[in-house]
Design an enzyme around this catalytic site. Sequence first.
Site, PDB file in Angstrom:
ATOM      1  N   CYS A  19       9.745 128.280  33.692  1.00  0.00           N
ATOM      2  CA  CYS A  19      10.653 128.232  32.549  1.00  0.00           C
ATOM      3  C   CYS A  19      10.456 126.922  31.799  1.00  0.00           C
ATOM      4  O   CYS A  19       9.735 126.032  32.242  1.00  0.00           O
ATOM      5  CB  CYS A  19      12.112 128.374  32.999  1.00  0.00           C
ATOM      6  SG  CYS A  19      12.674 127.006  34.053  1.00  0.00           S
ATOM      7  N   ASP A 430      -4.435 132.406   3.737  1.00  0.00           N
ATOM      8  CA  ASP A 430      -5.866 132.193   3.554  1.00  0.00           C
ATOM      9  C   ASP A 430      -6.340 133.163   2.467  1.00  0.00           C
ATOM     10  O   ASP A 430      -5.721 134.205   2.262  1.00  0.00           O
ATOM     11  CB  ASP A 430      -6.589 132.469   4.875  1.00  0.00           C
ATOM     12  CG  ASP A 430      -8.095 132.459   4.723  1.00  0.00           C
ATOM     13  OD1 ASP A 430      -8.617 131.479   4.176  1.00  0.00           O
ATOM     14  OD2 ASP A 430      -8.738 133.438   5.138  1.00  0.00           O
TER      15      ASP A 430
END
Length: 742
Positions: A19, A430
Site C-alpha cells: 500500500c 501531440d
Amino acid sequence: MSGKEIHTKETFQVLGMSCAVCALNVETTLGAQEGVYEAKVNFAGSTVLVDYNPQVITPVELQKAVEAAGYELVVENTEDTDQADRLQREEFLALKRKTIGAIVLAIPVFVIGMFFMHMPYGNWIMLAFTIPVMAFFGRDFFVHAYMQLKHGRANMDTLVAVSTGVAFLFSLFNTIWPEYWTSRGLEAHVYYEAAAVIIALILLGRLLEAKAKFSTSTAIKKLMGLQPKTVTKILADGSEEEVPIREVAVGDVLVVKPGEKIPVDGEVTEGASFVDESMITGESIPVEKVKGQPVYAGTINEKGSFRFRADKVGGETVLANIIRMVQEAQGSKAPVQKLVDRIAGIFVPVVMGIAVITFIVWMLIGGDLAFTHALLTSITVLVIACPCALGLATPTAIMVGIGKGAEHNILIKDAESLELMYRVNAIVLDKTGTITEGKPVVTDIYWTPGSEDERYPSILLEIERRSEHPLADAVVQKFKEKVVNEISVSDFENQTGKGVTAKVGDKVYLVGNRALLEVSHVILDDDNEKLAVRWEGDGKTVVFFAGEGRVLALVAIADKIKESSRQAVATLHEKGIDVYMLTGDNALTARAVADQVGIRHFKAEVMPGEKANFVEALQHEGKVVAMVGDGINDSQALAQADVSIAMGKGSDIAMDVAKVTLITSDLNVIPRAIALSHQTVRAIRQNLFWAFIYNIIGIPLAAGVLYGINGFLLNPMIAAAAMAFSSVSVVTNSLRIKWKKL
C-alpha cells in the site's frame, strides 16, 4: 554527518510493499539513516531510488534497515533486470496462490456461517477451514501489522489483522467453551466467516493491484529493448568486429546497416541513409542523414548504410534520458489507495481506543453483568468496524468504471488517472498520430497545362518506386492502382537532399524539391509558384515532377487531420479545458494544423524532454494536465502528466506508459472519458460517505450508548450482518455507474 558529501544514486528493488503507507514507510526508514540524502519509492515499479554517501552507509546496511521495518531490499545484482523480473514474478505468483487458497477455503466458511450455522459440528468445520486462511494465506497481514506496531505505525494490514484476529479468537473461545455464554442465557456466536472472507477479499484486491504494477514496468523494459545488445565497431586496421554495446566508448566509429537500430548517440562520418526518428520527434517521415548530422540511440536505420562516431554512450544518450525521466515520473505517482490507507492509519488506533474505553466503562458501570457486557460490546465495536466497506469503497467503483470504459473504447489501467480525469483543465495533444492520421498521403495533384501525355503518371510512378525517400511511398500508393502502363527507366540517380533523376528513353525526368529544379535549371512559373506556396502554407510538403525542361506536375503530401479532431477540440473548449498542441514538426505545418482544428496554443520543433518540461510548467501553474500522444517520443510527457492518454494505434511504449488508452483513434472519446471520471468519482465519494456514516452510527451503537435509554445492546451477529450490508450497499452503489450514460 561528517566527511565530504559524496552522492551515489542507486535503484534497488523493494519486495513486500502492499500500500501507499508501505511506500511511505520505506522512504521514511531509509531517509532516517545517516548518510542517506533522499529516498524516492516508485510504488508502481516496486523500486526505490536512494541518494546516499557510500563512505557513510553501505547498501547492505540499507537492506538491514528496510528489513527491520518489515520489507525486503534487494541489493545484489541490482543491474540484472532478469533477476528483478524473476523476483517480481515470484512475488506475484506467491500472492496469486495465497489468494486462490484463501478464496477456496473462505467459500464453505461463508456458506455454513450464513445459512447452516446450526448444523452439527458446524463451528468445528468452520474452524478447520479458517485456521489455514489465518495462519498461512493471511499470515502476512499479521506479520506486517506486528512490524508496524514495533515502529509505532498502523496501516491497512493493522486494521485487517486486528478485526480478523479478534473475530477469530472470540469465535475460537466460543467454539471451545460455549458454556460460558449458554450458562448465562446467551448464545455463543462465532464469526469465522467474517475473518475468512475479509482476508480473501483483501488478498484479491492486492492481487489485482500487483498485476497492474507488474504490467506497468513493461514500459521501461520495452524502452530498454530499443537499444541493441551488440554493435559493429571499426577497428584501428579498418576491419569490422561485433562487440557488446557496453564496450562502446566515446570516439569509437560504428557501422549501422539497413534495418538496424542505432546503438548510441553520435555523428555521421561516412555514408547516407534515412532514419526513422519517430521515437524522438514523433514525426512519421524518416529523416535523411548525411555526413555531419546527428543520430540517436534507439532510432532505426531504414535503407542506407553509414558510419558514425559515438559521442554519447551508456546513461548519457537521449534514449537513456527518456528511460530515466519515465522512471522518475512514474515514481512520483501516488496510488489511489493512499487516501484509504491514510484514513486507516488514523482509524485503526481510534477504533481500538474506543473498544478499550468501551470495555473499561462497562466494567465500571455494568453491574452484575459488567464483564459479559464489557466483552460483548468491545468485541462488537471491533467487528462492526471491519474494513470491508472502507476497503471496498474505492476499488469497486474503480472496477465498474474501468469496465464501463472498456465498453466505450477507453482502456484504463490506473485508478488514480480515472479519479483525476474529471479535474483536468489543460489537455496537451501531440500532433502526428493524435490530431493527424500519422501517415503521409497524397492530398492534391496538379498537372500543368500541356501535360496531358498519358505516359507521365506512369513515369512518375516508376521513378518513385525506385526512390528510397519515404515520401515516395505516398506517391506510389496513390498511383499504383490507377497506372497500368509499364515504363522502362534508366540512369536512375539519387540527388542527396534534393530528389531523384532518371531517364525514359533519351529524356531526363526529375522528382524532388525546389533545390532540384534550380540545379537542373527548370523554371517554376508564377502560377505553379503561387500554388506551391499556398499548399506549403497549409502545412503540406510539395513534390515537383519535371521533364523536358519544364514542370509537369505538383504533388502535395501531408499527414491528414482526423475528421474527429476539430469537433473534439471544440467540445473540450466548451468544457472550459485549455487545449495545447506540441509537435516536432516545423512551425509552418504546426500553425496550419492548429488553425484547422481550432487550437489557440501550440509549440513546434519540440524534443521529447521539452514536451515533458512543457507539461511540468503547466503543472507549476496549478493546472491538472492530461497528455495525449501515440509515440515513443511522447512517453516522457505521458509519464509526467497527471493523466496520460495514448492512442490505440500508437507505439507499444506509449500505451504502456500511458494509464489510459483509447482503442479508437476518435478524439471525441476523450470528453466521454472525462464524463466517466465524473461518474466514478461521485460514486467513490458516496461510498466513502456511507462507509464513514456506517461507522459513525454503528460504533456508538456497538458500544451500547442506547442501553441506558431503552436497554438496547447490539448483538455481535447483528453487527456482522450490518458490516456485510454496508459492503453490499457499497458494491450496489458502484454498480449504478454501469447504467449511466456518458
